[in-house]
Design an enzyme around this catalytic site. Structure first.
Site, PDB file in Angstrom:
ATOM      1  N   LYS A 112      50.596  79.815   8.956  1.00  0.00           N
ATOM      2  CA  LYS A 112      49.360  80.604   8.890  1.00  0.00           C
ATOM      3  C   LYS A 112      49.017  81.002   7.465  1.00  0.00           C
ATOM      4  CE  LYS A 112      48.843  82.068  13.590  1.00  0.00           C
ATOM      5  NZ  LYS A 112      48.625  83.084  14.592  1.00  0.00           N
ATOM      6  N   LYS A 195      50.672  70.921  18.045  1.00  0.00           N
ATOM      7  CA  LYS A 195      50.590  71.894  19.141  1.00  0.00           C
ATOM      8  C   LYS A 195      49.149  72.348  19.375  1.00  0.00           C
ATOM      9  CE  LYS A 195      51.270  76.488  18.590  1.00  0.00           C
ATOM     10  NZ  LYS A 195      50.730  77.526  19.435  1.00  0.00           N
ATOM     11  N   LYS A 198      44.842  78.058  19.680  1.00  0.00           N
ATOM     12  CA  LYS A 198      43.570  78.778  19.841  1.00  0.00           C
ATOM     13  C   LYS A 198      42.719  78.685  18.586  1.00  0.00           C
ATOM     14  CE  LYS A 198      45.393  82.739  22.082  1.00  0.00           C
ATOM     15  NZ  LYS A 198      46.041  83.687  21.193  1.00  0.00           N
TER      16      LYS A 198
HETATM   17  P1  ATP Z   1      46.964  80.946  17.503  1.00  0.00           P
HETATM   18  O1  ATP Z   1      46.397  79.583  17.294  1.00  0.00           O
HETATM   19  O2  ATP Z   1      45.966  82.056  17.333  1.00  0.00           O
HETATM   20  O3  ATP Z   1      48.276  81.163  16.827  1.00  0.00           O
HETATM   21  P2  ATP Z   1      48.201  80.226  19.990  1.00  0.00           P
HETATM   22  O4  ATP Z   1      47.376  79.208  20.672  1.00  0.00           O
HETATM   23  O5  ATP Z   1      49.450  79.772  19.309  1.00  0.00           O
HETATM   24  O6  ATP Z   1      47.278  81.061  19.026  1.00  0.00           O
HETATM   25  P3  ATP Z   1      49.388  82.696  20.949  1.00  0.00           P
HETATM   26  O7  ATP Z   1      48.576  83.878  21.294  1.00  0.00           O
HETATM   27  O8  ATP Z   1      50.102  82.698  19.638  1.00  0.00           O
HETATM   28  O9  ATP Z   1      48.525  81.357  21.044  1.00  0.00           O
HETATM   29  O10 ATP Z   1      50.433  82.425  22.089  1.00  0.00           O
HETATM   30  C1  ATP Z   1      50.431  82.983  23.376  1.00  0.00           C
HETATM   31  C2  ATP Z   1      51.529  82.364  24.211  1.00  0.00           C
HETATM   32  O11 ATP Z   1      51.218  81.002  24.477  1.00  0.00           O
HETATM   33  C3  ATP Z   1      52.895  82.337  23.519  1.00  0.00           C
HETATM   34  O12 ATP Z   1      53.900  82.569  24.485  1.00  0.00           O
HETATM   35  C4  ATP Z   1      53.004  80.952  22.987  1.00  0.00           C
HETATM   36  O13 ATP Z   1      54.334  80.520  22.847  1.00  0.00           O
HETATM   37  C5  ATP Z   1      52.279  80.160  24.062  1.00  0.00           C
HETATM   38  N1  ATP Z   1      51.683  78.932  23.524  1.00  0.00           N
HETATM   39  C6  ATP Z   1      50.801  78.858  22.496  1.00  0.00           C
HETATM   40  N2  ATP Z   1      50.420  77.595  22.296  1.00  0.00           N
HETATM   41  C7  ATP Z   1      51.090  76.832  23.210  1.00  0.00           C
HETATM   42  C8  ATP Z   1      51.111  75.443  23.512  1.00  0.00           C
HETATM   43  N3  ATP Z   1      50.386  74.584  22.833  1.00  0.00           N
HETATM   44  N4  ATP Z   1      51.898  75.018  24.528  1.00  0.00           N
HETATM   45  C9  ATP Z   1      52.646  75.896  25.240  1.00  0.00           C
HETATM   46  N5  ATP Z   1      52.664  77.228  25.013  1.00  0.00           N
HETATM   47  C10 ATP Z   1      51.897  77.703  24.007  1.00  0.00           C
END
Ligand code: ATP
Ligand code: LTN
Length: 330
Positions: A112, A195, A198
């Protein structure tokens, strides 16, 4: 024996199918047997810039999502992190025992801060995993269900709990992560080597929980596939179709062998068409429920008030012990 479960999601943008499969979908099962806290971690969200009005609205949307996927407020405690100030208090106290080197190693911070430029990365982003440790340790959590990108943060939480206990006497329970065997890391639809996230700028990579049926069809039909033909599960040689199969598995309950059998002799087009319909069947009731909960903010507020009160009581009891152990106050 009942476990105590804690997990949370940041109210940044919309949730995607990776968040759902990797984290939230497990919650609904766990809550049947265990004592669960599901938190909307708004203080984590502000470690990157947020528009205040949008953040407020996303917090409520997130609460509606938790309920829509099946979190039952009679069984689980659903609350907003910033409404329980003990989280930041414990976060600060743990900050005094965490080490710079430990935080510098966190890959999420490295990713990040790289995106925004290392110089502009805030101190809050750096200290983020310590606040996460506080979230977990405040409630004597034994199990933390998350996607695999959070493993490193939970390992740090365990280190901090042990270090505190050694220095100040037995205070915190050392928690365990709970990671799905299949689906702990859903990949981008257009780039299966990364991965799903969001904060991705490219819309076609990410399937959001709020995407309408025709958007789901479009994104799935345009998802990249592998160069070799055939629907078979092999993360190494067929990462794109394997990722789609993992989603298929979570939408239908069929295992990989059953999916392979169902689509023997069929092409990627047929498989993707069916996958899109399975996602729509699974997700459209959730989408409707999100709208239903958002249409009744009074009900949502009642649930969040009750959750806050329960979380506050548990958190304050723990903090009394922590302050005393550290010798703070009188
Ligand atoms: P950002 O892009 O803002 O970091 P993110 O998509 O990684 O967001 P988080 O809010 O950080 O989402 O994660 C929420 C939950 O979803 C956490 O438990 C994280 O491990 C899980 N998670 C996030 N992305 C994935 C993914 N691609 N596959 C499976 N689990 C995920
Ligand atoms: N860092 C997590 C969100 C989070 C969390 C937690 C998850 C904050 N506090 C406590 C589990 C337990 C993320 O998903 N980005």
């Amino acid at each position: 024996m009942k476990d105590t479960v804690f997990s949370g999601v940041q109210p940044t943008r919309n949730l995607h199918i990776g968040n759902y499969i990797g984290a939230l979908k497990q919650w609904t099962h766990i809550q049947q047997q265990h004592h669960c806290y599901f938190c909307i971690v708004d203080q984590h969200a502000i470690t990157v810039p947020q528009d205040p009005a949008q953040l407020r609205s996303r917090i409520l949307t997130m609460a509606a999502i938790y309920l829509a996927i099946g979190i039952d407020p009679k069984k689980s405690i659903l609350f907003i992190q910033s409404e329980v100030p003990q989280h930041t208090e414990l976060g600060w106290l743990l900050m005094t025992i965490a080490k710079m080197g430990e935080l510098e190693r966190m890959t999420q911070f490295k990713d990040k801060s790289r995106k925004g430029g290392a110089i502009s990365a805030g101190v809050g982003l750096f200290g983020y995993p310590v606040l996460m440790a506080a979230d977990i340790l405040l409630y004597d959590t034994t199990i933390v269900p998350v996607g695999d990108d959070q493993l490193q943060h939970i390992e740090l939480t365990r280190v901090l709990a042990r270090r505190f206990n050694e220095r100040f006497g037995d205070t915190f329970v050392v928690p365990q992560p709970l990671i799905q065997k299949i689906g702990a890391r859903i990949m981008k639809l257009q780039k299966p080597e990364e991965k799903m996230s969001k904060s991705d700028e490219a819309e076609m990579n990410t399937l959001f929980l709020t995407d309408e049926d025709d958007v789901i069809r479009k994104k799935i039909m345009r998802a990249v596939t592998d160069s070799s033909a055939g629907i078979s599960y092999d993360l190494e040689s067929k990462p794109a179709v394997s990722n789609l199969m993992i989603i298929y598995h979570h939408m239908t309950g069929l295992n990989m062998k059953e999916i392979e059998k169902k689509f023997t002799d069929q092409g990627y087009g047929d498989f993707k068409k069916d996958l899109a319909e399975q996602i729509i069947e699974h997700m459209s009731p959730i989408r409707k429920k999100i709208k239903h909960y958002l249409a009744d903010p009074a009900e949502l507020n009642k649930i969040l008030d009750a959750g806050r009160d329960k979380a506050l009581a548990a958190a304050e009891e723990k903090m009394k012990l922590v302050r005393a152990k550290m010798g703070l106050g009188r």
